[in-house]
Scaffold this active site. Structure first.
Site, mmCIF file in Angstrom:
data_model
loop_
_atom_site.group_PDB
_atom_site.id
_atom_site.type_symbol
_atom_site.label_atom_id
_atom_site.label_comp_id
_atom_site.label_asym_id
_atom_site.label_seq_id
_atom_site.Cartn_x
_atom_site.Cartn_y
_atom_site.Cartn_z
ATOM 1 N N ASP A 1 58.242 -19.337 -0.222
ATOM 2 C CA ASP A 1 57.278 -19.672 -1.232
ATOM 3 C C ASP A 1 57.528 -18.903 -2.440
ATOM 4 O O ASP A 1 57.435 -17.608 -2.351
ATOM 5 C CB ASP A 1 55.857 -19.279 -0.612
ATOM 6 C CG ASP A 1 54.819 -19.818 -1.633
ATOM 7 O OD1 ASP A 1 54.113 -20.912 -1.287
ATOM 8 O OD2 ASP A 1 54.362 -19.147 -2.334
ATOM 9 N N GLU B 1 55.040 -25.631 -3.986
ATOM 10 C CA GLU B 1 56.251 -24.459 -4.565
ATOM 11 C C GLU B 1 56.921 -23.927 -3.208
ATOM 12 O O GLU B 1 57.324 -22.900 -3.094
ATOM 13 C CB GLU B 1 55.568 -23.113 -5.421
ATOM 14 C CG GLU B 1 54.702 -22.366 -4.764
ATOM 15 C CD GLU B 1 53.273 -23.005 -4.968
ATOM 16 O OE1 GLU B 1 52.203 -22.074 -4.920
ATOM 17 O OE2 GLU B 1 53.160 -24.126 -5.161
#
Length: 330
Positions: free
Chosen positions: A205, A248
């Site tokens: 992430d 993301e």
């Protein structure tokens, strides 16, 4: 010359034709297979004069024809049925065993009216069967039909492959999407369990990505994700799979990789991003990544969902511990 393509079955074989009417279509590479030199040359002349042939190759039997196909694919084959050494049926059977050649149509020519022989040729892979003597224009028309069918089949295959690619690919980054990831991970897990092989997953992430979007704008954030996905793809091995899990987040499947090696692989991605300069309007974006790694065999993993749940928990630990780090699930 007469108005038909005629083969005289007694020796020497001869073939007669007048110029066949051109039939609309692209010029093709045609392979003519016949044991008679006269027939080969006469057929070549007919097909050349018709305008259908851009290139013509000649073979004297099925074995030579098969070797020519393997060395340089033809678009279509016109093949005599009765030949010494390797006849038309043997050629068709050889060709059918090669997956790269199966879509090349073959029109069989024969002076025999044997229905069983014709059926054998068709069931062995012939696309069409033309009895000798045959009309030159009819032969050219049949060639055009099968060339057009092949072109349509190739286009359909291309479209289907593109549709499959689109259903498996994240439209922004170009890496695999979540749907593909779940299927692939379950497939790799089943394989790892069956053969008792290691398998690892890393969930990554991008740190503080909301700040990137808020500060530099969503277009800059999207561009950064594209660049990061490409960087990760270059850093991973060819057998690894990277997918965008959402937002993301990225997930990497690492086959044949135990936990220790998976942590090293995730660390390579983390340090690669730290060393990589991503800019927007000349300004460097402060990008780092946190990751969670989990390895199979693991007592709590029975399916792909378990794998991702444990990787996500390890990722959460990395975030809570200060970000820009890799944590392994116990």
């Amino acid at each position: 010359m007469s108005g038909t393509v005629r083969v005289i079955e007694d020796a020497p074989a001869t073939l007669r034709s007048e110029r066949a009417r051109p039939v609309a279509g692209e010029r093709a590479k045609i392979l003519i297979v016949d044991d008679s030199p006269t027939v080969r040359k006469s057929l070549a002349r007919v097909l050349h004069d018709s305008g259908i042939a851009g290139e013509i190759e000649l073979a004297e039997d099925g074995l030579q024809a098969f070797k020519l196909l393997r060395s340089g694919k033809a678009d279509i084959v016109v093949c005599d049925l009765n030949m010494p050494r390797c006849d038309g049926v043997q050629f068709l059977r050889l060709k059918s065993r090669d997956p790269e050649l199966t879509d090349i149509p073959v029109i069989v020519l024969s002076g025999s009216d044997d229905a069983e022989r014709r059926l054998t040729a068709l069931t062995s892979g012939a696309s069409d069967y033309v009895s000798k003597p045959c009309d030159a224009n009819e032969l050219v028309a049949r060639l055009n039909v099968h060339l057009k069918l092949r072109k349509l089949q190739q286009e359909l295959l291309r479209v289907n492959e593109e549709l499959l690619r689109l259903t498996q690919t994240d439209p922004l980054t170009g890496v695999k999407n979540r749907r593909f990831l779940m299927d692939k991970l379950q497939e790799e897990l089943d394989r790892a369990r069956r053969y008792e092989r290691p398998l690892s997953v890393a969930m990554l992430d991008i740190d503080h990505f909301k700040h990137i979007n808020d500060t530099y704008g969503h277009p800059a954030g999207d561009a950064a994700l594209v660049e990061i996905a490409a960087l990760f793809g270059r850093t991973l091995r060819g057998q690894d799979t990277i997918a965008r899990f959402g937002g993301e987040e990225f997930v990497v499947i690492l086959p044949e990789t135990d936990g220790d090696r998976a942590v090293l692989a995730a660390e390579r991605l983390r340090t690669a991003l730290m060393a990589h300069v991503v800019t927007d309007s000349g300004k460097r974006l402060p990008l780092t990544v946190s990751g969670g790694v989990v390895a199979f065999p693991h007592a709590l993993i029975s399916n792909a969902g378990d794998f991702l749940r444990l990787a996500d928990a390890a990722l959460y630990d990395a975030k809570r511990s200060g970000r820009n780090r890799i944590t392994r699930a116990l």
